[in-house]
Design a protein around this motif. Structure first.
Motif, short mmCIF file in Angstrom:
data_model
loop_
_atom_site.label_atom_id
_atom_site.label_comp_id
_atom_site.label_asym_id
_atom_site.label_seq_id
_atom_site.Cartn_x
_atom_site.Cartn_y
_atom_site.Cartn_z
N ILE A 78 0.66 -1.17 0.04
CA ILE A 78 -0.12 -0.02 -0.30
C ILE A 78 1.17 0.87 0.30
O ILE A 78 2.04 1.46 0.37
N ASP A 79 0.97 1.97 -0.95
CA ASP A 79 1.32 3.63 -1.17
C ASP A 79 0.37 4.42 -1.31
O ASP A 79 -0.34 4.63 -2.64
N VAL A 80 -0.10 4.94 -0.39
CA VAL A 80 -1.41 6.08 -0.10
C VAL A 80 -0.95 7.19 0.80
O VAL A 80 0.32 7.79 0.71
N ASP A 81 -1.89 8.34 0.60
CA ASP A 81 -1.57 9.88 1.35
C ASP A 81 -1.89 9.15 2.56
O ASP A 81 -2.39 10.21 2.76
N ALA A 82 -1.18 8.58 3.21
CA ALA A 82 -1.42 8.97 4.46
C ALA A 82 -0.18 8.06 5.44
O ALA A 82 0.35 7.45 4.69
N PRO A 83 -0.09 8.30 7.04
CA PRO A 83 1.03 8.08 7.24
C PRO A 83 1.07 6.44 7.87
O PRO A 83 0.81 5.99 8.54
N ILE A 84 1.91 5.52 6.54
CA ILE A 84 1.65 3.88 7.05
C ILE A 84 3.40 3.47 6.58
O ILE A 84 3.78 4.05 5.82
N HIS A 85 3.80 3.24 7.39
CA HIS A 85 5.01 2.92 7.22
C HIS A 85 5.69 1.42 7.15
O HIS A 85 6.56 1.30 6.18
N ASP A 86 4.78 0.31 7.36
CA ASP A 86 4.43 -0.62 7.43
C ASP A 86 3.43 -1.16 6.29
O ASP A 86 2.62 -0.80 6.47
N LYS A 87 4.40 -1.52 4.46
CA LYS A 87 3.46 -1.08 3.47
C LYS A 87 2.55 -2.75 3.01
O LYS A 87 2.24 -3.24 2.25
N GLN A 113 -7.04 -2.25 14.72
CA GLN A 113 -6.96 -0.61 14.80
C GLN A 113 -5.69 -0.71 15.08
O GLN A 113 -5.26 0.89 15.07
N GLU A 114 -5.40 -2.02 15.55
CA GLU A 114 -3.79 -1.30 15.40
C GLU A 114 -2.70 -1.78 14.59
O GLU A 114 -1.39 -0.57 14.18
N PHE A 115 -3.15 -1.68 13.40
CA PHE A 115 -2.87 -0.99 11.73
C PHE A 115 -2.08 0.23 11.65
O PHE A 115 -3.77 0.73 11.95
N GLU A 116 -1.63 0.50 11.54
CA GLU A 116 -1.69 1.66 10.71
C GLU A 116 -2.50 2.11 9.27
O GLU A 116 -2.97 2.83 9.48
N CYS A 117 -2.56 1.52 8.40
CA CYS A 117 -3.63 1.43 7.80
C CYS A 117 -5.60 1.28 8.12
O CYS A 117 -6.17 1.21 6.90
N TYR A 118 -5.40 1.24 9.73
CA TYR A 118 -6.32 0.02 9.29
C TYR A 118 -7.90 1.48 8.57
O TYR A 118 -9.11 1.18 8.37
N SER A 119 -7.76 2.85 9.75
CA SER A 119 -9.28 3.56 8.70
C SER A 119 -8.05 3.71 7.25
O SER A 119 -10.04 3.62 6.57
N PHE A 120 -7.48 3.47 6.87
CA PHE A 120 -7.99 3.68 5.02
C PHE A 120 -8.15 2.93 4.69
O PHE A 120 -9.69 2.71 3.81
N CYS A 121 -7.62 1.10 5.12
CA CYS A 121 -8.31 0.34 4.80
C CYS A 121 -9.37 -0.41 5.26
O CYS A 121 -9.99 -1.32 4.46
#
Length: 146
Positions: A78-87, A113-121
């Motif tokens: 995942i590479d989106v406009d959000a602060p996600i370090h673990d892609k 919810q612990e995932f960085e991408c949770y909101s986006f995903c």
């Protein structure tokens, strides 16, 4: 803190056979038109892509015709406009689909919810499950257009 996996339940106007078909041979009709591979047999693998760079690669790990479908994520980027370090957070997570008369329950075990991408995903799942519901209710899905 209690960890809660992403889950959803859809009331649909479709038979279990139609629901099962959407999850095994109709993925491009509701998730992403940029779809490759197969999902009709155990150990089949498929990939859906978004914007050419984001991808989800799943392996079918369980099929009970017209009752249950299980996928395991084997690759994710995942590479989106959000602060996600673990892609690659989804790798190893499982998606369980339980099919009932006029009902589809989905659990994405490991997407918490612990995932960085949770909101986006989770917003992505909400969108594409809405697309799947539209398809199953006799309309057409709204997959990502490649």
């Amino acid at each position: 803190m209690t960890t809660t996996d992403y889950k959803s339940s859809l009331a649909v106007q479709a038979t279990p056979e139609v629901i099962y078909s959407a999850l095994t041979t109709g993925i491009a009709a509701w998730w992403s038109e940029d779809y490759s591979g197969a999902a009709a047999k155990v150990n089949d693998e498929f990939t859906v892509k978004f914007q050419g760079k984001n991808l989800i690669h799943m392996r079918v790990t369980e099929l009970v015709p017209n009752k249950k479908v299980t996928w395991t994520c084997v690759n994710f980027f995942i590479d989106v406009d959000a602060p996600i370090h673990d892609k690659s957070e989804w790798i190893g997570t499982k998606v369980y689909w339980e099919i009932g008369p006029s009902k589809l329950d989905m659990l994405h075990e490991g997407l918490t919810q612990e995932f960085e991408c949770y909101s986006f995903c989770s917003a992505g799942w909400d969108q594409f499950l809405g697309s799947l519901k539209d398809l199953l209710n006799g309309g057409s899905g709204s997959p990502y257009k490649a």
